[in-house]
Design a protein around this motif. Structure first.
Motif, PDB file in Angstrom:
ATOM      1  N   ALA A 242      -5.343  -8.892  -8.444  1.00 39.66           N
ATOM      2  CA  ALA A 242      -4.993  -7.671  -7.719  1.00 39.66           C
ATOM      3  C   ALA A 242      -6.157  -7.152  -6.890  1.00 39.66           C
ATOM      4  CB  ALA A 242      -4.533  -6.588  -8.692  1.00 39.66           C
ATOM      5  N   PHE A 243      -7.380  -7.363  -7.352  1.00 39.16           N
ATOM      6  CA  PHE A 243      -8.551  -6.769  -6.715  1.00 39.16           C
ATOM      7  C   PHE A 243      -9.024  -7.533  -5.483  1.00 39.16           C
ATOM      8  CE2 PHE A 243      -9.982  -5.019 -11.109  1.00 39.16           C
ATOM      9  CZ  PHE A 243      -8.991  -4.057 -11.036  1.00 39.16           C
ATOM     10  N   ALA A 244      -8.657  -8.802  -5.351  1.00 39.75           N
ATOM     11  CA  ALA A 244      -9.145  -9.613  -4.243  1.00 39.75           C
ATOM     12  C   ALA A 244      -8.032 -10.532  -3.761  1.00 39.75           C
ATOM     13  CB  ALA A 244     -10.363 -10.438  -4.678  1.00 39.75           C
ATOM     14  N   GLU A 245      -8.112 -10.950  -2.532  1.00 40.99           N
ATOM     15  CA  GLU A 245      -7.109 -11.839  -1.938  1.00 40.99           C
ATOM     16  C   GLU A 245      -7.363 -13.263  -2.436  1.00 40.99           C
ATOM     17  OE1 GLU A 245      -5.224 -12.596   2.518  1.00 40.99           O
ATOM     18  OE2 GLU A 245      -7.343 -12.108   2.288  1.00 40.99           O
ATOM     19  N   MET A 246      -6.717 -13.610  -3.536  1.00 36.82           N
ATOM     20  CA  MET A 246      -6.942 -14.894  -4.199  1.00 36.82           C
ATOM     21  C   MET A 246      -5.896 -15.923  -3.780  1.00 36.82           C
ATOM     22  SD  MET A 246      -9.538 -14.662  -6.299  1.00 36.82           S
ATOM     23  CE  MET A 246     -10.503 -13.484  -7.230  1.00 36.82           C
TER      24      MET A 246
END
Length: 326
Positions: A242-246
């Motif tokens: 959720a915290f980074a575009e993975m």
């Protein structure tokens, strides 16, 4: 996104742990009072550099030139599909890890931009969204669609993003409409047939003219496929994506919570590499080419590991540790 409420007897107790022989590198207290255990280990500088490069290569989803997307507004998570007491555990975990990684969260009540949905049939849920609201998946790359719609991964996710100029002006499509619209409830990517254009007033040859930001993240967790995995660990996994575009996980880094569902998983919480990566992502300049940002990420992860005393020249401390990808 709605999903039938699922009793979480299918998962183990929220505080259970996986694996053995992993000592906590640090424990930090979140504002909720929840203790966050960050798993770490010591290694040589050469190994650390190799693993930092490998970590970034396996996780970052953007192309070589596109700037990396991150949150520029506070995160507001909502957890659906499970009983309220379990949903509260997941939300607390997400907020606590955000605090450790120094990512802003919005105080509740707030406008949801991160949705974590638990279901007994993730493919069916995503397929239903694709049929009824195709714009919500508009930014999913074509090669990634089969796995998202029909794959067997325990966790799947996608994002909507927005682009602005370095001066903070929203990107606009050539027909005058917003180039990137949508939230967790709907929206998509480019509107119209024209390419997005921006107004930019910088003449810098170092900065890019476009800054990318996350607008929403949707994470769908298949309870049946996650059976036997601690709820606390699943929540940490959801927080990480959720915290980074993975990118979708094919071969996850061995030193990350993203390896939670690997056959030989040895992680049960966010690792020191995960936290270092997130802190680095939110500290590097946003207006840089993606390839340059990736180099910055590697450098900051190594610097953070060295400062934390996790890089050691004593070869005996890393004896028996496997190389990345093995």
């Amino acid at each position: 996104m709605s999903a039938k409420s699922v009793p979480f007897s299918l998962l183990l107790a929220a505080t259970a742990s996986l694996g053995s022989g992993l000592a906590p590198a640090q424990a930090q207290q979140a504002s909720s009072g929840e203790e966050i255990e960050v798993i770490g280990r010591r290694q040589t500088e050469e190994q650390a550099r190799k693993e930092a490069n490998d970590f970034v290569r396996r996780t970052v989803s953007t192309g070589s030139d596109d700037p990396l997307a991150r949150w520029v507004t506070p995160i507001c998570p909502a957890v659906l599909g499970i009983q309220p007491e379990y949903a509260a555990i997941v939300e607390r975990k997400i907020r606590a890890l955000a605090k450790v990684a120094e990512i802003d969260t919005a105080p509740a009540p707030c406008k949801t931009n991160v949705v974590v949905s638990f279901t007994t049939n993730a493919p069916a849920v995503v397929q239903r969204i694709a049929r009824k609201s195709p714009r919500r998946l508009a930014e999913v790359q074509i090669p990634d669609r089969p796995a998202l719609l029909n794959g067997n991964a325990p966790v799947r996710w996608w994002y909507t993003t927005q682009e602005t100029s370095v001066d903070g002006i929203s990107a606009v499509a050539s027909d005058g409409l917003a180039a990137n619209g949508g939230t967790a409830e709907g929206g998509g990517s480019s509107i119209g047939n024209g390419l997005p254009t921006v107004q930019a007033y910088s003449s810098s040859i170092v900065r890019t003219q476009i800054v990318r930001a996350l607008r929403s993240a949707t994470i769908v967790i298949d309870v049946n496929r996650a059976q036997g995995v601690p709820l606390d660990a699943v929540a940490a996994y959801a927080a990480m994506v959720a915290f980074a575009e993975m990118k979708p996980v094919q071969t996850p880094p061995p030193n990350s919570i993203l390896g939670l569902f690997a056959p030989d998983a040895q992680v049960a919480s966010a690792t020191d590499w995960d936290i270092s990566f997130l802190k680095a992502l939110y500290s590097i300049p946003a207006a840089r080419a993606g390839w340059k940002q990736k180099r910055m990420l590697v450098g900051k992860i190594l610097k953070d590991s060295e400062a934390a005393g996790q890089i050691d020249d004593n070869e005996d401390l890393t004896e028996g540790l496997s190389e990345p990808g093995k």
